[in-house]
Design an enzyme around this catalytic site. Structure first.
Site, PDB file in Angstrom:
ATOM      1  N   HIS A 108       0.741  -1.225  -0.012  1.00 31.00           N
ATOM      2  CA  HIS A 108       0.027   0.023   0.031  1.00 31.00           C
ATOM      3  C   HIS A 108       0.930   1.307  -0.004  1.00 31.00           C
ATOM      4  O   HIS A 108       2.161   1.011   0.314  1.00 31.00           O
ATOM      5  CB  HIS A 108      -0.932  -0.159   1.381  1.00 31.00           C
ATOM      6  CG  HIS A 108      -0.049   0.039   2.333  1.00 31.00           C
ATOM      7  ND1 HIS A 108       0.432  -0.885   3.222  1.00 31.00           N
ATOM      8  CD2 HIS A 108      -0.108   1.179   3.349  1.00 31.00           C
ATOM      9  CE1 HIS A 108       1.175  -0.541   4.171  1.00 31.00           C
ATOM     10  NE2 HIS A 108       0.751   0.828   4.250  1.00 31.00           N
ATOM     11  N   ASP A 136       0.530   4.900   2.060  1.00 35.05           N
ATOM     12  CA  ASP A 136      -0.488   5.335   3.206  1.00 35.05           C
ATOM     13  C   ASP A 136      -1.360   6.468   2.640  1.00 35.05           C
ATOM     14  O   ASP A 136      -0.844   7.422   2.155  1.00 35.05           O
ATOM     15  CB  ASP A 136       0.630   6.081   4.425  1.00 35.05           C
ATOM     16  CG  ASP A 136       1.644   4.862   4.887  1.00 35.05           C
ATOM     17  OD1 ASP A 136       1.124   3.869   4.882  1.00 35.05           O
ATOM     18  OD2 ASP A 136       2.583   5.292   5.452  1.00 35.05           O
ATOM     19  N   HIS A 193       4.848   0.074   0.379  1.00 41.27           N
ATOM     20  CA  HIS A 193       5.454  -0.556   1.320  1.00 41.27           C
ATOM     21  C   HIS A 193       4.618  -1.671   1.693  1.00 41.27           C
ATOM     22  O   HIS A 193       3.121  -1.617   1.730  1.00 41.27           O
ATOM     23  CB  HIS A 193       6.189   0.258   2.280  1.00 41.27           C
ATOM     24  CG  HIS A 193       4.994   1.189   3.313  1.00 41.27           C
ATOM     25  ND1 HIS A 193       4.408   2.190   2.534  1.00 41.27           N
ATOM     26  CD2 HIS A 193       4.442   0.813   4.373  1.00 41.27           C
ATOM     27  CE1 HIS A 193       3.478   2.511   3.447  1.00 41.27           C
ATOM     28  NE2 HIS A 193       3.478   1.945   4.366  1.00 41.27           N
ATOM     29  N   ARG A 196       5.674   5.991  15.071  1.00 43.59           N
ATOM     30  CA  ARG A 196       5.259   6.803  13.834  1.00 43.59           C
ATOM     31  C   ARG A 196       4.947   7.895  13.700  1.00 43.59           C
ATOM     32  O   ARG A 196       4.092   8.498  14.321  1.00 43.59           O
ATOM     33  CB  ARG A 196       4.335   5.802  13.087  1.00 43.59           C
ATOM     34  CG  ARG A 196       3.920   5.822  11.781  1.00 43.59           C
ATOM     35  CD  ARG A 196       2.505   5.079  11.829  1.00 43.59           C
ATOM     36  NE  ARG A 196       1.996   4.729  10.186  1.00 43.59           N
ATOM     37  CZ  ARG A 196       1.373   5.620   9.466  1.00 43.59           C
ATOM     38  NH1 ARG A 196       0.979   6.753   9.970  1.00 43.59           N
ATOM     39  NH2 ARG A 196       1.218   5.228   8.300  1.00 43.59           N
TER      40      ARG A 196
HETATM   41  C1  OGA Z   1       2.736   2.153   8.444  1.00 44.15           C
HETATM   42  C2  OGA Z   1       3.296   0.893   7.964  1.00 44.15           C
HETATM   43  C3  OGA Z   1       4.829  -0.835   7.973  1.00 44.15           C
HETATM   44  C4  OGA Z   1       5.587  -1.667   9.248  1.00 44.15           C
HETATM   45  O1  OGA Z   1       3.255   2.406   9.498  1.00 44.15           O
HETATM   46  O2  OGA Z   1       2.042   2.724   7.675  1.00 44.15           O
HETATM   47  O3  OGA Z   1       2.835   0.343   6.906  1.00 44.15           O
HETATM   48  O4  OGA Z   1       6.735  -2.410   9.077  1.00 44.15           O
HETATM   49  N1  OGA Z   1       4.027   0.191   8.593  1.00 44.15           N
HETATM   50  O5  OGA Z   1       5.310  -1.556  10.499  1.00 44.15           O
HETATM   51 MN    MN Z   2       1.672   2.118   5.861  1.00 46.69          MN
END
Ligand code: OGA
Ligand code: MN
Length: 281
Positions: free
Chosen positions: A105, A107, A256, A272
């Site tokens: 995806h 974000d 990702h 995050r």
């Molecule tokens: C996000 C995500 C990936 C991860 O936080 O948007 O996709 O490896 N994380 O935690």
């Molecule tokens: Mn993500």
């Protein structure tokens, strides 16, 4: 500080050395970091010790903090800008969003102005007898565009897709109010990167539900084929985390996914932040 930029050797990603993110960065150092970020789509710094406010301050140099559907539920005490991404449970309650982003995806592509990028600070990384687990994979949608034949390029250039918040099955089901706040939006499926001018494919399964002016059957075929194309091995950088990593990705250049190869008692904890972006063109 002497900044060093070391490309990963994959289609995306660079390690940045010689920078301590707990210190103030001068404009020249920041410009070098930002340029590497734009060019490589993913950058990371090893061995960082930063506080939540320091992460927020560094994130803000790239764009205003965005709040997503997880912020209300799982933020860091005293730092509402930071979302906890974790599989840890305390007193029977999850401390963060678990299994964020298991499938490929970009974000918040379902918003009218998707974020420029996302940053994770690795606090705890799961491992099995020392083997790190819970990697994150990144696929270069720019390299994927570069590799397309002209015949297909001309079919999809200047086309727009419908991005639907309800198309994707989420780890945590959204509330009706969140669904109401995120009506379907329309974005170009070939984006021009706002800083480098590179073209990047912007197509994902489940989020993209239709292509404007195209029969549904052909649109479905194209969405599936392009989504698969972007994540071919030659376009991928796979990040193996270490505690202390600060990594950020660009939501236009790369897609990702989180590799879900661990579970409790293997703990994973990330802080995050999300940095505001521009309307895709
Ligand atoms: C996000 C995500 C990936 C991860 O936080 O948007 O996709 O490896 N994380 O935690
Ligand atoms: Mn993500």
């Amino acid at each position: 500080m002497t900044i060093e930029i070391i490309p990963t050797g994959a289609a995306a990603g660079a390690e940045i050395r010689g920078v301590d993110l707990s210190q103030d960065l001068d404009d020249a150092t920041f410009a070098a970091i930002e340029d590497a970020y734009n060019q490589r789509g993913v950058i990371f710094f090893r061995d960082q010790t930063i506080t939540p406010p320091q992460q927020v301050e560094f994130s803000r140099r790239f764009g205003e903090i965005e709040y997503n559907i997880f912020s209300e539920r799982w933020s860091v005490t005293g730092s509402p800008e930071i979302v906890v991404v974790s599989n840890i449970t305390e007193n029977g309650a999850p401390i963060g969003i678990k299994r964020a982003g298991e499938n490929w995806h970009s974000d918040m592509c379902y918003t009218a102005r998707p974020p420029r990028g996302t940053m994770l600070h690795a606090i705890e990384i799961p491992d099995l007898f020392g083997l790190p687990l819970g990697d994150t994979e990144f696929a270069s949608a720019a390299a994927a565009w570069d590799a397309l034949p002209d015949t297909l390029r001309s079919r999809i250039e200047n086309r727009h897709a419908t991005f639907d918040f309800t198309g994707r099955k989420r780890a945590f089901p959204p509330k009706q109010s969140e669904i109401d706040r995120n009506p379907p939006v329309c974005h170009p499926i070939v984006r021009t990167h706002p800083f480098t001018g590179r073209k990047c494919l912007y197509v994902m399964r489940d989020d993209c539900t239709a292509i404007e002016g195209m029969e549904q059957a052909e649109a479905d075929l194209l969405i599936a084929a392009l989504a698969d194309h972007i994540v071919k091995p030659q376009f991928i950088y796979r990040h193996q985390w270490r505690v202390g990593d600060v990594l950020m990705w660009d939501n236009c250049t790369v897609q990702h996914r989180a590799v879900q190869d661990y579970d409790m008692p293997q703990r994973r904890l990330m802080h995050r932040t999300t940095m505001g972006g521009s309307v895709p063109v």
